[in-house]
Design an enzyme around this catalytic site. Structure first.
Site, PDB file in Angstrom:
ATOM      1  N   TYR A 180       0.324  12.711  25.764  1.00 35.46           N
ATOM      2  CA  TYR A 180       0.755  12.017  24.545  1.00 35.46           C
ATOM      3  C   TYR A 180       2.162  11.538  24.825  1.00 35.46           C
ATOM      4  O   TYR A 180       3.007  12.303  25.308  1.00 35.46           O
ATOM      5  CB  TYR A 180       0.758  12.991  23.356  1.00 35.46           C
ATOM      6  CG  TYR A 180       1.425  12.426  22.123  1.00 35.46           C
ATOM      7  CD1 TYR A 180       0.677  11.945  21.052  1.00 35.46           C
ATOM      8  CD2 TYR A 180       2.821  12.363  22.029  1.00 35.46           C
ATOM      9  CE1 TYR A 180       1.297  11.415  19.930  1.00 35.46           C
ATOM     10  CE2 TYR A 180       3.445  11.820  20.918  1.00 35.46           C
ATOM     11  CZ  TYR A 180       2.683  11.354  19.867  1.00 35.46           C
ATOM     12  OH  TYR A 180       3.295  10.821  18.763  1.00 35.46           O
ATOM     13  N   GLU A 230       2.962   5.127  19.420  1.00 32.52           N
ATOM     14  CA  GLU A 230       2.309   6.250  20.100  1.00 32.52           C
ATOM     15  C   GLU A 230       1.311   5.760  21.125  1.00 32.52           C
ATOM     16  O   GLU A 230       0.588   4.794  20.869  1.00 32.52           O
ATOM     17  CB  GLU A 230       1.473   7.038  19.095  1.00 32.52           C
ATOM     18  CG  GLU A 230       2.178   8.129  18.379  1.00 32.52           C
ATOM     19  CD  GLU A 230       1.204   8.876  17.454  1.00 32.52           C
ATOM     20  OE1 GLU A 230       1.684   9.632  16.635  1.00 32.52           O
ATOM     21  OE2 GLU A 230      -0.029   8.679  17.554  1.00 32.52           O
TER      22      GLU A 230
END
Ligand code: GDP
Ligand code: MN
Length: 381
Positions: free
Chosen positions: A101, A189
């Protein structure tokens, strides 16, 4: 404003972040055409503004032509967390060995953007934060200096990321920071950012939120705001610079000023109903803005009465009254409309409204709320 995955990935690609080859499809036929261009296997991805699409059945791996019709039909006819799917991203499938991530988000308590890296990607970051907090590392970014490479290396080092990936990780983080900074994002993101044996780090998913208050200088996104991103009502509201949030109650509200709008919503609750929306027409609203606000409120089929609460300061009550009067002949629905005017030019405003017995006038905010709630109960829907 939230962007779709495919939109976020267009920005990623522009900034040099590796993304899989892909194309958009609205029908199974189009999906097959895109797949023919990029080659199987492909992943079909529902383009809805919601996370967790994978678990909800919005992401499917397809290996050949015979599978693609039924798989795309299935996704296009489904809802992901209540949102009907209208479009698919057809994307070259990527083989990967690891999922990260990587994101940048405004941290309100630090009053700074922070870079977040996790070695446990592919899962919602909130879940990782709860279950495996040791797999997440964060560092603040000095907005004046921008993201520094040592910050990225510090996070990679703490998480024990393979040294061979550091350079690519630095480049992708720098690209993310450029986007975040130049596009006035509040969140960007990549989840997952995967390690592909052939291509190194690749962004498999993308999420971006642009600060609505910066849209005036981010003209690019005005074009971007397609129907799938904003409801037609929200688009209409933005066109007139109205601050509109749809809620679940039945009393439509039009108020000048956010604080007054909150107080108005409280009074509606106290009078026994729920507000259908928050709508701040702002200071100095002109007649056409008022007209637009009223038509937006009436588009909500739940609305059974409208409460207009104006405290004139910069906003002139007679100007608001003129706007209301101008809209009345064209209104599609015969709903009770209660108006409370106070402050600048209130007397002139009230005089104008007296010619329109359809508009019920109230002297105080509380009485306006009570009348609106009482009248709404007479309306049959
Ligand atoms: P989300 O569920 O809405 O976050 O959608 P994602 O785009 O993150 O997809 C969910 C998961 O599907 C990812 O975490 C991956 O594990 C998997 N996935 C997505 N694209 C690919 C792909 O090209 N190849 C493979 N093998 N898996 C993929
Ligand atoms: Mn994801």
């Amino acid at each position: 404003m939230k962007l779709h995955e495919y939109q976020a990935k267009q920005f990623f690609a522009r900034e040099g972040i590796p993304v899989p080859k892909s194309g958009l499809a609205n029908t199974p036929n189009e999906a097959r055409q895109v797949a023919a261009e990029i080659g199987y296997p492909v992943v079909l991805k529902a383009q809805v503004l919601s996370g967790g699409r994978g678990k909800a059945g919005g992401i499917r791996l397809v290996k050949n032509d015979s599978e693609i019709d039924s798989a795309s039909n299935l996704i296009l006819n489904s809802e992901i967390h209540g949102i009907p799917v209208q479009r698919l991203l057809v994307e070259k499938a990527v083989v990967f060995s690891q999922e990260f991530y990587l994101g940048i988000v405004n941290d309100r308590s630090l009053a700074k953007p922070v870079l977040i890296l996790s070695s446990s990607g592919g899962v919602e970051i909130e879940v990782v934060a709860r279950t495996k907090p040791e797999k997440i590392e964060k560092a603040p970014i000095n907005p004046l200096l921008g993201l520094q490479n040592f910050t990225v290396r510090a996070l990679a080092s703490r998480l024990g990321v393979d040294y061979a990936l550091w350079k690519a990780l630095q480049q992708i983080s720098a690209a993310l920071w450029n986007l975040f900074d130049h596009l006035d994002a509040s969140l960007i993101e990549i989840n997952p950012l995967v390690v592909s044996p052939e291509r190194g780090l690749v962004a498999l998913d993308g999420k971006m939120t642009i600060d609505d208050n910066a849209l005036y200088r981010q003209k690019e996104f005005l074009e971007f705001a397609d129907q799938a991103v904003e409801t037609p009502t929200e688009q209409e509201a933005r066109k007139f610079s109205l601050n509109y949030v749809q809620l679940t109650g039945n009393i439509g509200c039009m108020v000048n000023g956010a604080g007054l709008a909150m107080a108005t919503m409280d009074c509606i609750q106290q009078a026994g109903s729920e507000p259908a929306n928050f709508l701040d027409i702002g200071g100095g609203a002109t007649a056409d803005k008022v007209a637009a606000a009223l038509s937006i409120i009436l588009k909500d089929p739940k609305v059974t009465a409208v409460l207009i609460n104006i405290f004139g300061g910069i906003t002139r009550c007679d100007e608001v009254a003129k706007g209301l009067a101008a809209t009345l002949p064209g209104l599609q629905r015969e709903l009770p409309i209660v108006v409370r005017l106070a402050g600048t030019n209130a007397e002139e405003g009230k005089k104008i409204l007296q010619q329109y017995p359809r508009l019920l006038q109230a002297e105080t905010l509380m009485s306006a709320a009570e009348i609106a709630v009482r009248e709404s109960r007479q309306v049959r829907v």
